[in-house]
Design a protein around this motif. Structure first.
Motif, mmCIF file in Angstrom:
data_model
loop_
_atom_site.group_PDB
_atom_site.id
_atom_site.type_symbol
_atom_site.label_atom_id
_atom_site.label_comp_id
_atom_site.label_asym_id
_atom_site.label_seq_id
_atom_site.Cartn_x
_atom_site.Cartn_y
_atom_site.Cartn_z
ATOM 1 N N ASP A 179 -35.305 34.619 40.026
ATOM 2 C CA ASP A 179 -35.949 35.267 41.176
ATOM 3 C C ASP A 179 -35.070 35.612 42.359
ATOM 4 O O ASP A 179 -34.676 36.459 42.908
ATOM 5 C CB ASP A 179 -36.999 34.346 41.466
ATOM 6 C CG ASP A 179 -37.974 35.012 42.460
ATOM 7 O OD1 ASP A 179 -38.220 36.416 42.325
ATOM 8 O OD2 ASP A 179 -38.659 34.669 43.353
ATOM 9 N N ARG A 180 -33.850 34.435 42.605
ATOM 10 C CA ARG A 180 -32.959 34.664 43.618
ATOM 11 C C ARG A 180 -31.860 35.713 43.255
ATOM 12 O O ARG A 180 -31.439 36.341 44.325
ATOM 13 C CB ARG A 180 -32.191 33.196 43.942
ATOM 14 C CG ARG A 180 -33.125 32.411 44.910
ATOM 15 C CD ARG A 180 -32.196 31.121 45.276
ATOM 16 N NE ARG A 180 -32.175 30.179 43.918
ATOM 17 C CZ ARG A 180 -31.185 29.905 43.308
ATOM 18 N NH1 ARG A 180 -30.001 30.579 43.618
ATOM 19 N NH2 ARG A 180 -31.061 29.204 42.397
ATOM 20 N N TRP A 181 -31.607 35.771 41.877
ATOM 21 C CA TRP A 181 -30.624 36.935 41.527
ATOM 22 C C TRP A 181 -30.926 38.220 41.384
ATOM 23 O O TRP A 181 -30.372 39.174 41.032
ATOM 24 C CB TRP A 181 -29.771 36.348 40.396
ATOM 25 C CG TRP A 181 -28.839 35.269 40.739
ATOM 26 C CD1 TRP A 181 -28.962 33.969 40.556
ATOM 27 C CD2 TRP A 181 -27.600 35.406 41.147
ATOM 28 N NE1 TRP A 181 -27.963 33.295 40.815
ATOM 29 C CE2 TRP A 181 -26.752 34.403 41.324
ATOM 30 C CE3 TRP A 181 -26.745 36.597 41.342
ATOM 31 C CZ2 TRP A 181 -25.574 33.971 41.370
ATOM 32 C CZ3 TRP A 181 -25.511 36.275 41.750
ATOM 33 C CH2 TRP A 181 -25.029 34.958 42.181
ATOM 34 N N ALA B 216 -24.320 33.038 45.182
ATOM 35 C CA ALA B 216 -25.726 32.989 44.974
ATOM 36 C C ALA B 216 -26.268 33.787 46.165
ATOM 37 O O ALA B 216 -25.871 33.358 47.201
ATOM 38 C CB ALA B 216 -26.077 31.685 44.664
ATOM 39 N N PRO B 217 -27.285 34.664 45.926
ATOM 40 C CA PRO B 217 -28.022 34.998 47.333
ATOM 41 C C PRO B 217 -28.848 33.889 47.984
ATOM 42 O O PRO B 217 -28.881 32.850 47.335
ATOM 43 C CB PRO B 217 -28.889 36.062 46.468
ATOM 44 C CG PRO B 217 -28.497 36.234 45.119
ATOM 45 C CD PRO B 217 -27.736 35.037 44.756
ATOM 46 N N ARG C 122 -36.691 38.213 48.183
ATOM 47 C CA ARG C 122 -37.040 37.941 46.987
ATOM 48 C C ARG C 122 -38.379 38.971 46.681
ATOM 49 O O ARG C 122 -38.907 39.522 47.682
ATOM 50 C CB ARG C 122 -38.034 36.500 46.594
ATOM 51 C CG ARG C 122 -36.938 35.595 46.699
ATOM 52 C CD ARG C 122 -37.471 34.165 46.156
ATOM 53 N NE ARG C 122 -36.529 33.098 46.358
ATOM 54 C CZ ARG C 122 -36.378 32.101 45.455
ATOM 55 N NH1 ARG C 122 -37.128 32.193 44.501
ATOM 56 N NH2 ARG C 122 -35.565 31.181 45.485
ATOM 57 N N ALA D 226 -31.600 31.982 49.501
ATOM 58 C CA ALA D 226 -32.780 31.298 48.823
ATOM 59 C C ALA D 226 -33.996 31.531 49.868
ATOM 60 O O ALA D 226 -34.847 31.242 49.622
ATOM 61 C CB ALA D 226 -32.844 29.914 48.351
ATOM 62 N N ASP E 291 -26.158 30.122 37.086
ATOM 63 C CA ASP E 291 -26.535 29.591 38.192
ATOM 64 C C ASP E 291 -27.576 28.202 38.065
ATOM 65 O O ASP E 291 -27.282 27.087 38.589
ATOM 66 C CB ASP E 291 -27.010 30.323 39.165
ATOM 67 C CG ASP E 291 -27.466 29.922 40.715
ATOM 68 O OD1 ASP E 291 -27.370 28.724 40.775
ATOM 69 O OD2 ASP E 291 -27.603 30.483 41.667
#
Lengths: 168, 584
Positions: free
Chosen positions: A95-97, B12-13, B30, B15, A152
């Motif tokens: 979801d985050r990626w 990492a994007p 998201r 959260a 990740d």
């Protein structure tokens, strides 16, 4: 053809269902048990959208006859988050990626990837992920973000990140 | 670009927005619906299961070109569990996604035009019975000569493939000239001339096409209405719920307000689900006949028969250059293999020429494109519709010119910069233009200058530019309706309900809505968002799968809401463009 009684376990729960011998596991999951998370993309073992786990290993449910799983333990995407409050770290990472666009191939990818992570002691490498997902086709997202997400997730599961620290 | 195991780790994007955080414009968010898709909760079309549902299958022609002499379904209809059989004669009205080229029927009426063309459909108690019943439908064919090559098809004027074609096998011809091409090519220092062939591709969305139809009988007799037909609901894995709605009404001769089209979440499409297909008409007709819900799911093989993939093109290009690498003009001739039906072919034929005029400048340009009917599955739109094939030809020509003139391929492209705030030779308006910046970054990131000369045999670095139009804002059926809309409804407790249009391409519109409504303090009820990429205009009810078509939205929309939205749009002028807030 005459139906026979089939007993197996789905996501930890015992199931008994009457099944004709020509039915695939995918058909029984989707249309008899209403577990719609596993998808039919090609119905011939090319796309991997139907991937489930049989005794912990990823298998194509469209090429598996239902009666062949008598007494076995089946895991589908519906059961993936159960031990994690509804959302497995893999699902969170995907979801985050932004690794699921239409989401149709995603359940199969998750089941292949989860099997890899469970069998790996620590974080996985990109080439290990590529190898594990070689049987799963994606047509929207492209594979880079999917591989990013699985790597990740494996790092997070090996050493959970402190979210408060990350936020700073 | 691939990340190597040893390479730097991607970041990492954020959260953000896992729960309850505000949606803000300019922040990473998201996807609104990805988690449900990943948890296996999202209901796609094949996940719909209705009480009493029958299953349908389509019998397909084994011949590429054949006259249908007779269809005898009596053996099939006598089988236990078989409820109905329909053939082309049950719905002979032609339709087409482009209103000017209605040239296909739900099932073949007199002729089958390609291997896989539908000739009959059956509804049965389950899929296996339906498949058995197909084998019991006897079809007598008179096999005709098939035509596979577009040039051969065009030459065979006396053997028209499509019964609705007006000029032999010519589906569409476009000849446009900008500037004096012959003169500029006459004065060119270098002419690059060549033939290029693109073989065609299909979309290969992982979700096969699926449709479900249901009829609800109504007791009430309305003036002028047909109470016998009831209300028809069609769920379909379509990208074009409104066009499907329109064509269902036309082909089934039912008033549009008796038909509701619902588009569940899609499992990929890429243009491959952007017009009506035989399965939608078949489930609708079979549901009307049997009174029971009917589902039809394509096999992967049937997805390939339905096709509408990227057109094969045979291209002959002549391009003139000056000695210093400036492109003077292009003379392009293209044969397009359309397959059996028009589909979006009229547009494709224009696009095959019109989209070539950027990002490079030229003094003159002429293209002649001819799309031919052939005895193959129809081609249609696929991502980058109509522009990919000619782009391949011209970029190869640029590379050949670079070799002939002794120029670096990137340098050659730089010398043909179109610039910003200008117009292309075919009058497309160009605002900003970041192509030079793109080239610079590609040159740097690929280490073009240092790596390119040192790569071993079989390895290389190549460069190509491309462009695509956006913001044309032209609906296929010219009308004053917005191209996409989000309808917001206030309930008695001032809660918000959003009727929205989550086609794949409209997802950004939803995100936009969530971001902008978060910003809009002072008005609880907003916002009409327009997304030019989106051709649908469909409200989502809170049923998990529901996305109904425009006619239903029109009956639900109320003037007070429309005027409220209009005021909101005035108050917050930047929250999406508001094209129109009242319904005609």
């Amino acid at each position: 053809m005459t139906a026979r009684l089939l007993r197996f376990s789905v996501n930890g729960e015992p199931v008994t269902v009457a099944v004709e011998p020509q039915r695939t596991l995918l058909e029984v999951l989707r249309y008899e048990l209403d577990l719609i998370g596993s998808k039919q993309g090609c119905d011939k073992g090319d796309c991997g959208a139907c991937t489930v786990q049989i005794d912990g290993l990823p298998r194509l449910s469209c090429l598996t006859l239902a009666l062949a799983v008598e007494g076995r333990d089946i895991q589908t995407v519906e059961g993936l988050g159960r031990a994690h409050g509804g959302c497995h770290p893999l699902q969170d990472a995907m979801d985050r990626w932004d690794a699921a666009q239409c989401g149709f191939c995603t359940p199969g990818i998750l089941m292949s990837a989860e099997s890899l992570l469970r069998r790996s002691p620590g974080p996985v490498t990109r080439s290990e992920v590529r190898e594990a997902l070689a049987g799963n086709l994606c047509r929207c997202t492209g594979y880079t973000k999917i591989i990013d997400a699985v790597v990740d997730a494996s790092e997070q599961m090996a050493a959970p990140r402190d979210e408060t620290e990350a936020a700073q | 670009m691939s990340h190597d195991d040893a390479g730097s780790k991607p970041v990492a994007p954020s959260a953000a927005n896992t729960s309850g955080e505000p949606w803000l414009r300019g922040k990473h968010h998201r996807k609104v619906d990805a988690m449900a898709r990943m948890q296996g909760i999202t209901r796609y079309t094949d996940d719909i299961k209705l009480p009493g549902m029958l299953h349908a299958k389509i019998k397909r022609s084994p011949h590429p070109h054949a006259k249908i002499i007779s269809i005898d379904a009596s053996r099939a209809l006598a089988m236990p569990g078989v409820y109905a059989v329909v053939t082309g004669k049950d719905f002979p009205i032609p339709y087409g996604i482009i209103p000017w080229t209605p040239d296909e029927t739900a099932l073949a009426v007199d002729k089958a035009l390609y291997v896989g063309d539908g000739v009959a459909a059956v509804a049965a108690v389950d899929e296996d019975t339906a498949i058995d019943a197909l084998a019991a439908i006897d079809v007598q064919y008179e096999v005709l000569t098939p035509l596979y090559d577009p040039e051969e098809a065009l030459a065979a004027r006396d053997n028209p493939i499509n019964p609705y074609s007006k000029k032999g096998n010519l589906s569409k011809k476009v000849l446009l000239e900008f500037g004096d091409v012959d003169a500029v090519l006459e004065g060119a220092a270098l002419i690059v001339e060549g033939d290029y062939f693109f073989e065609g591709t299909t979309h290969g969305a992982i979700e096969p096409h699926c449709a479900v139809a249901m009829v609800e009988r109504v007791e009430r007799v309305e003036a002028g209405g047909d109470q016998e037909q009831g209300l028809l609901t069609v769920w379909s894995s379509t990208q074009v719920s409104h066009y499907l709605h329109r064509e269902l009404s036309r082909v089934l001769t039912m008033p549009a307000n008796r038909i509701r089209v619902i588009q569940p979440p899609l499992g990929g499409a890429f243009g491959g689900k952007s017009e009506p297909f035989d399965l939608e008409f078949c489930v609708a007709k079979l549901a009307l006949i049997t009174g029971r819900p009917v589902k039809l799911l394509y096999t992967r093989e049937e997805v390939f028969y339905s096709h509408r993939g990227r057109h094969p093109m045979k291209m002959h290009y002549r391009t003139g250059f000056t000695q210093d690498g400036r492109m003077l003009g292009i003379d392009a001739k293209t044969f397009i293999d359309g397959g059996a039906y028009s589909s979006f072919g009229l547009v494709t034929t224009y696009y095959s020429g019109q989209l070539l005029c950027a990002p490079y400048r030229m003094d003159a340009y002429r293209f002649l494109s001819k799309r031919a009917y052939t005895n193959k599955p129809a081609c249609g739109p696929k991502r980058g519709h109509g522009s990919v094939q000619p782009r391949f030809a011209i970029e190869v020509q640029l590379d050949k010119a670079a070799v002939a003139l002794g120029l670096d391929p990137i340098e050659l492209r730089r010398r043909n910069d179109l610039g910003s705030d200008t117009r292309t030779i075919n009058e497309f308006a160009i605002g900003s233009n970041g192509f030079m910046e793109c080239l610079r970054r590609v040159e740097e990131a690929s280490e073009w200058k240092t790596r390119r000369p040192t790569l071993p045999l079989g390895r290389g670095l190549g460069v190509a530019g491309s462009t695509y139009i956006s913001g044309t804002n032209y609906p296929i059926y010219p009308n004053a309706m917005p191209q996409a809309a989000v309808q917001v409804c206030l309930d008695r407790r001032a809660g918000r309900a959003c009727f929205r249009a989550p086609t794949i391409s409209a997802r950004e519109a939803i995100r936009c809505w969530r971001s902008s409504s978060a910003k809009s303090s002072g008005c609880r009820c907003l916002i009409f968002v327009c997304c030019q990429r989106t051709r649908t205009c469909a409200p989502l009810t809170w049923e998990p799968t529901a996305l109904a078509s425009r006619s239903w939205l029109a009956t639900r929309a109320s003037m007070p809401l429309a005027s409220c939205a209009r005021k909101s749009a005035r108050r917050s002028p930047n929250v999406g463009r508001c094209l129109r807030t009242e319904w005609p």
